[in-house]
Design an enzyme around this catalytic site. Structure first.
Site, short mmCIF file in Angstrom:
data_model
loop_
_atom_site.label_atom_id
_atom_site.label_comp_id
_atom_site.label_asym_id
_atom_site.label_seq_id
_atom_site.Cartn_x
_atom_site.Cartn_y
_atom_site.Cartn_z
N THR A 266 0.86 -1.18 0.00
CA THR A 266 0.00 0.00 0.00
C THR A 266 0.89 1.24 0.00
O THR A 266 1.94 1.25 0.64
CB THR A 266 -1.04 -0.02 1.15
OG1 THR A 266 -2.06 0.94 0.86
CG2 THR A 266 -0.44 0.33 2.50
N CYS B 55 -3.41 7.71 7.69
CA CYS B 55 -3.97 6.36 7.63
C CYS B 55 -2.98 5.38 8.26
O CYS B 55 -1.79 5.64 8.32
CB CYS B 55 -4.21 5.94 6.19
SG CYS B 55 -5.38 6.97 5.29
N HIS C 94 -5.67 -0.91 4.93
CA HIS C 94 -5.28 0.51 4.89
C HIS C 94 -6.45 1.27 5.51
O HIS C 94 -7.43 1.59 4.84
CB HIS C 94 -5.04 0.91 3.43
CG HIS C 94 -4.57 2.32 3.23
ND1 HIS C 94 -3.60 2.62 2.30
CD2 HIS C 94 -4.91 3.49 3.80
CE1 HIS C 94 -3.38 3.94 2.31
NE2 HIS C 94 -4.18 4.48 3.21
#
Lengths: 206, 164
Positions: free
Chosen positions: B25, B31, B48
């Site tokens: 990711t 995040c 995520h």
């Protein structure tokens, strides 16, 4: 998408005009600052999945210089002034006649200059927008970051995160032709702000 | 050398990988990237996570991968269905930064640390031990977990690459 399904043609055009007026003034301010002509592209208004917003500036991992301002007042939102790392160096060279440092290292002086440029441009974007809509809008103190576009932009999407997986982005890119310096203004109004903007401009909301 | 298969996990997304495939990711800011790994079955999972709790969701049919409290149970369920056992899982966390450190006062802007805290709380319910973390700070991260070794690679602009 349910959040945006009623945003038909006329409203999209109004938002485009919002970007046009705001960024037009900001481009003029930038042009005075660097004493060079600055061109601007016609703004685009798009409803994008979060994932794709970073694609506008070269992808999630692209290193960019971003000045972030929270817009407060009648129609709150998030505003980013984003320039590619190499464009930022060119901008500094023009303004400060500094010999650019290598890589992604920026001195305090360079960062604070870029932050101030962002502040001036965002200020002129917002004040023209406020005049046009007669809404009160004031930017917060700018913050600057040099980092991956995805990491930076996700910050401006948190308000949308609670509503869905798309955000509405008013994107205006501008460039100084000869040196190929390119930058973007992103205005991401909070979901609640659209109605206020439309009402202020006399667009029927129902 | 065998070509690695890379499975991309988007923002507010989750997935799992087996047989040496790599989960990746990009651009984690506030995040949090939560990775789970079952050492025996060699199954790795990644979420995520964007926001701490689905309590604030204002749309009825929300994306469960977006919130810590809904994403992690779903990831564990998927990995279980693929043959992993929750009691063999270990977790590694990365992300949860405050990208604009100057703005740390309001709650929205402290979202990174709140995301990390929420992920830890949920993992502690199972409980799934947290082996390592690289969280906080004011910079973005791109992470990859190898489903064969469980090693988490973390890359950032300012700090280069590190392994957990």
């Amino acid at each position: 998408m349910s959040l945006f399904k009623h945003l038909a043609g006329l409203k999209m055009d109004v938002l485009k005009e919002v970007g046009n007026i705001g960024a037009g003034n900001a481009a003029t301010a930038l042009s005075r600052l660097i004493d060079k002509p600055v061109d601007m592209k016609v703004p685009t208004v798009s409803i994008l999945p979060f994932e794709e917003i970073a694609e506008r500036v070269g992808g999630s991992e692209q290193v960019v210089v971003a000045v972030f301002l929270r817009v407060e007042g009648d129609a709150p939102g998030n505003m980013f002034f984003i320039i590619q790392a190499d464009s930022a160096k060119k901008l500094l060279q023009q303004l400060l006649s500094l010999e650019p440092s290598e890589n992604f290292d920026y001195s305090e002086m360079e960062l604070s200059t870029l932050s101030e440029i962002g502040n001036i441009l965002a200020g002129s974007y917002l004040s023209s927008l406020a005049d046009f809509t007669r809404l009160f809008m004031a930017p917060t103190v700018p913050s600057i970051a040099v980092d991956m576009a995805g990491a930076i932009l996700s910050y401006g999407l948190l308000q949308f995160g609670q509503m869905g997986d798309d955000a509405l982005l008013i994107d205006t890119s501008f460039f100084e032709g000869r040196e190929l310096m390119e930058g973007h203004f992103f205005l991401i109004p909070d979901p609640e702000s659209f109605e206020k903007i439309f009402r202020a401009l006399g667009v029927p909301t129902e | 050398m065998k070509q690695e298969q890379i499975i991309k996990v988007g923002m507010a997304d989750l997935n799992f990988a087996v047989q040496g495939a790599v989960l990746r990711t990009t651009g984690l800011g506030s995040c949090v990237g939560v990775t789970l790994f079952d050492t025996k079955s060699k199954i790795a999972g990644m979420a995520h996570v964007m926001l701490p709790s689905s309590d604030i969701a204002r749309d009825s049919s929300f994306n469960i991968a977006k919130y810590a409290d809904t994403a992690l149970p779903e990831l564990i369920r998927l990995m279980k269905a693929a043959g992993a056992a929750p009691d063999r899982m270990v977790a590694k966390l990365a992300g949860g930064a405050q990208m604009f450190a100057q703005l740390g006062k309001s709650d929205t802007l402290r979202i990174g640390p709140r995301n990390v805290e929420s992920c830890k709380n949920i993992l502690s319910v199972y409980p799934i031990p947290i082996l390592a973390e690289d969280t906080g700070g004011n910079y973005g991260r791109t992470i990859e977990i190898d489903s064969f070794t469980g090693i988490l690679h973390i890359r950032s602009v300012q700090h280069g690459v590190k392994e957990l």
